[in-house]
Scaffold this motif. Structure first.
Motif, mmCIF file in Angstrom:
data_model
loop_
_atom_site.group_PDB
_atom_site.id
_atom_site.type_symbol
_atom_site.label_atom_id
_atom_site.label_comp_id
_atom_site.label_asym_id
_atom_site.label_seq_id
_atom_site.Cartn_x
_atom_site.Cartn_y
_atom_site.Cartn_z
ATOM 1 N N LEU A 138 0.816 -1.211 0.000
ATOM 2 C CA LEU A 138 0.000 0.000 0.000
ATOM 3 C C LEU A 138 0.857 1.273 0.000
ATOM 4 O O LEU A 138 0.552 2.233 -0.712
ATOM 5 N N ASN A 139 1.926 1.266 0.781
ATOM 6 C CA ASN A 139 2.822 2.433 0.807
ATOM 7 C C ASN A 139 3.517 2.635 -0.533
ATOM 8 O O ASN A 139 3.643 3.766 -1.008
ATOM 9 N N THR A 140 3.957 1.560 -1.127
ATOM 10 C CA THR A 140 4.632 1.646 -2.423
ATOM 11 C C THR A 140 3.680 2.181 -3.494
ATOM 12 O O THR A 140 4.043 3.059 -4.276
ATOM 13 N N SER A 141 2.465 1.666 -3.510
ATOM 14 C CA SER A 141 1.500 2.135 -4.511
ATOM 15 C C SER A 141 1.145 3.596 -4.279
ATOM 16 O O SER A 141 0.997 4.361 -5.234
ATOM 17 N N ARG A 142 1.064 4.022 -3.048
ATOM 18 C CA ARG A 142 0.750 5.433 -2.741
ATOM 19 C C ARG A 142 1.880 6.336 -3.209
ATOM 20 O O ARG A 142 1.639 7.386 -3.821
ATOM 21 N N LEU A 143 3.108 5.965 -2.903
ATOM 22 C CA LEU A 143 4.253 6.783 -3.321
ATOM 23 C C LEU A 143 4.375 6.848 -4.839
ATOM 24 O O LEU A 143 4.677 7.899 -5.404
#
Length: 90
Positions: free
Chosen positions: A65-70
């Motif tokens: 989720l963090n990777t996709s957000r960034l």
């Protein structure tokens, strides 16, 4: 105004001063733009994250989720905020 609106306003003031001066109400313009950007980032991040794989643990989910957000944030900021500079600024 959210952080995306503030970032866009700062960028325009520095790199697109002519376009910035032509805005009738910069505060309203960048408030709206910031909200649009935040929504677009959220939508794109969900699309990039995809479905939760079977057996995905908490840390793997958090990383996905963090990777996709960034990634979504970087894409949208390049498309909507970090626009080309005006010709007299190059």
């Amino acid at each position: 105004m959210n952080r995306y609106g503030e970032q866009a306003m700062t960028h325009w003031k520095e790199h697109k001063p002519l376009a910035f001066r032509e805005l009738e109400d910069p505060e309203e313009f960048f408030t709206g733009l910031g909200e649009e950007i935040a929504t677009e980032i959220e939508t794109r991040a969900r699309e990039l994250a995809g479905e939760e794989p079977d057996g995905e643990g908490y840390l793997q989910r958090l990383q996905r989720l963090n990777t996709s957000r960034l990634e979504a944030e970087g894409e949208v900021l390049r498309e909507r905020v970090l626009l080309d500079v005006e010709s007299d600024q190059q």
